[in-house]
Scaffold this active site. Structure first.
Site, PDB file in Angstrom:
ATOM      1  NE  ARG A  57      -5.709  14.438   9.279  1.00  0.00           N
ATOM      2  CZ  ARG A  57      -4.817  15.439   9.360  1.00  0.00           C
ATOM      3  NH1 ARG A  57      -3.543  15.206   9.148  1.00  0.00           N
ATOM      4  NH2 ARG A  57      -5.200  16.659   9.664  1.00  0.00           N
ATOM      5  CE1 TYR A 109       0.786  -7.489  -3.071  1.00  0.00           C
ATOM      6  CE2 TYR A 109       1.354  -5.281  -2.347  1.00  0.00           C
ATOM      7  CZ  TYR A 109       0.431  -6.188  -2.834  1.00  0.00           C
ATOM      8  OH  TYR A 109      -0.852  -5.770  -3.049  1.00  0.00           O
ATOM      9  CG  ASP A 181       7.758  -6.607   3.645  1.00  0.00           C
ATOM     10  OD1 ASP A 181       7.316  -7.291   4.588  1.00  0.00           O
ATOM     11  OD2 ASP A 181       7.040  -6.148   2.739  1.00  0.00           O
ATOM     12  CE  LYS A 206      -1.021  -9.805   2.724  1.00  0.00           C
ATOM     13  NZ  LYS A 206      -1.049  -8.389   2.587  1.00  0.00           N
TER      14      LYS A 206
HETATM   15  N1  PLP Z   1       4.526  -6.613   1.953  1.00  0.00           N
HETATM   16  C1  PLP Z   1       4.224  -7.891   1.619  1.00  0.00           C
HETATM   17  C2  PLP Z   1       5.267  -8.953   1.742  1.00  0.00           C
HETATM   18  C3  PLP Z   1       2.937  -8.200   1.131  1.00  0.00           C
HETATM   19  O1  PLP Z   1       2.659  -9.478   0.792  1.00  0.00           O
HETATM   20  C4  PLP Z   1       1.976  -7.154   1.008  1.00  0.00           C
HETATM   21  C5  PLP Z   1       0.613  -7.433   0.504  1.00  0.00           C
HETATM   22  O2  PLP Z   1       0.302  -8.511   0.034  1.00  0.00           O
HETATM   23  C6  PLP Z   1       2.345  -5.851   1.365  1.00  0.00           C
HETATM   24  C7  PLP Z   1       3.620  -5.612   1.837  1.00  0.00           C
HETATM   25  C8  PLP Z   1       1.354  -4.728   1.274  1.00  0.00           C
HETATM   26  O3  PLP Z   1       0.483  -4.835   2.360  1.00  0.00           O
HETATM   27  P1  PLP Z   1      -1.028  -4.274   2.398  1.00  0.00           P
HETATM   28  O4  PLP Z   1      -1.861  -5.111   1.494  1.00  0.00           O
HETATM   29  O5  PLP Z   1      -1.389  -4.368   3.854  1.00  0.00           O
HETATM   30  O6  PLP Z   1      -0.965  -2.835   1.951  1.00  0.00           O
END
Ligand code: PLP
Length: 388
Positions: A57, A109, A181, A206
């Site tokens: 962990r 997101y 991001d 993704k």
């Molecule tokens: N950042 C982006 C651009 C996303 O599209 C997503 C989820 O769709 C996330 C972060 C969050 O990721 P997770 O679903 O792995 O928690």
């Protein structure tokens, strides 16, 4: 294997442990805890004098560390931390570096927007949301002492592109940290750290995972910025399972070939959709007509596998188009080998009010496409029959 090797080589070889049994890849150490020869040896690890393994962990597990070395290498970073999801990575980032206030630029997101606007304010962590059209206000917000600037580029779902180098320069002038991001772009198409950003954020669920079978996240940056995050990860229990780390490392070995094919296919589909009479607009950074194309061409080496089309008519028409797709699957995620379609109003941005969606330029007729690895013409044919 050194950092001088090209990115494709690093995807395959970086971080891999030399296995005494001869496996070419890091084995999966599922152990939750690790044995020591003596209490003195244990204390060396607990007190930081040696880098041994201790407790999974904490992230102190050889499979997770091996993955982190690969993740760091992808973004040209000194260090990386793996997480159990993209949201876990973002939450740990915001909790450790966002406490003096966060500036979130552009679309993001839906889950990120919800975390920033609903949960974090309960802890006194407040975010100022700045649309792309309001960037002139950035300097004044920074001078009010906000310490963390965060954005996606290209962003979700309008594919808006922001100039990373210019915003990094502005943020650094005010001693703020810039986190990008990089999920949509991937490290194959864009390197935020080399453009001046401090931390790269990924939903590894993704493109890095790439097969819609892993939930994981990552932060990449220098140790000085990542070290304070590790306590949050440890005590919020956000570390990925070793099996997930193994699957993610396996997927990253094919990242470069997958993403380049997806870039090529998405561009061809964007061009085909542009001339379709049932399509109002195509949002894709690779199209010369797209507003953010010039910046994208400057800071990206490929334009990615994500595009959004806006159908003629209203949200119901767009739903009918999505429902008629035969090859492309209706699903919320992105970045996998299979192509996916979703209306942002039904999934990723469902929780936003109609007014907020309209302020952000997210329309009912939008269909977001994640282009997979199927034959490009098969995908164009599927979209064309659905749009009839
Ligand atoms: N950042 C982006 C651009 C996303 O599209 C997503 C989820 O769709 C996330 C972060 C969050 O990721 P997770 O679903 O792995 O928690």
């Amino acid at each position: 294997m050194t950092d001088k090797h090209k990115l494709d080589t690093r995807c395959v070889h970086s971080g891999e442990l030399k296995d005494p049994q001869g496996s070419p890849h890091t084995p999966t150490y599922n152990s939750t805890t690790f044995a020591f020869d003596s209490t003195a040896a244990l204390l060396d690890v607990v007190e930081g004098r040696s880098e041994g393994n201790l407790y999974t962990r904490y992230g102190m597990n050889p499979t997770i560390r091996s993955l982190e070395a690969k993740l760091a290498s992808l973004e040209g970073a000194e260090s990386a931390m793996a997480f159990s999801s993209g949201m876990a990575a973002e939450a740990a980032l915001f909790l450790s570096h966002g406490r003096d206030g966060i500036i979130c630029i552009g679309d993001a997101y839906g889950g990120t927007l919800e975390l920033l606007s609903e949960q974090l304010p309960l802890l006194g962590i407040n975010t100022h949301f700045l649309l792309g059209s309001e960037l002139t206000q950035l300097d004044s917000l920074l001078s009010q002492g906000k310490r963390l600037v965060f954005f996606e580029t290209p962003s979700n779902p309008t594919l808006e592109v922001f100039d990373i180098a210019a915003i990094a320069e502005q943020a650094h002038r005010h001693d703020a940290i810039l986190a990008i991001d990089n999920t949509f772009a991937t490290p194959i198409n864009q390197h935020p750290l080399s453009l001046g950003a401090d931390i790269a954020v990924h939903s590894a669920t993704k493109y890095l995972g790439g097969h819609s079978d892993i939930t994981a996240g990552a932060l990449m940056g220098n140790k000085k910025l990542l070290n304070p995050i590790s306590g949050w990860r440890k005590n919020l229990g956000q570390v990925p399972a070793p099996e997930t780390a193994t699957l993610l490392a396996r997927s990253i070995r094919t990242l470069a070939v997958r993403v380049r094919q997806q870039n090529e296919s998405a561009l061809a589909i964007a061009k085909a959709m542009q001339s379709h009479p049932q399509v109002n607009r195509v949002l894709y950074p690779g199209l010369e007509s797209f507003t953010g194309h010039a910046i994208a061409a400057k800071q990206m080496s490929g334009f990615g596998g994500m595009l959004t089309i806006e159908t003629v008519g209203d949200g119901t028409t767009a739903t009918e188009v999505v429902d008629r797709l035969k090859l492309i699957t209706i699903a919320a995620s992105l970045g996998g080998v299979e192509s996916l379609a979703t209306q942002p109003i039904t999934t990723t941005h469902h929780s936003l009010s109609a007014q907020e969606r309209s302020r952000r330029g997210i329309t009912d007729g939008m269909i977001r496409l994640s282009i997979g690895l199927e034959d490009t013409q098969d995908l164009i044919d599927d979209l064309t029959q659905a749009l009839q």
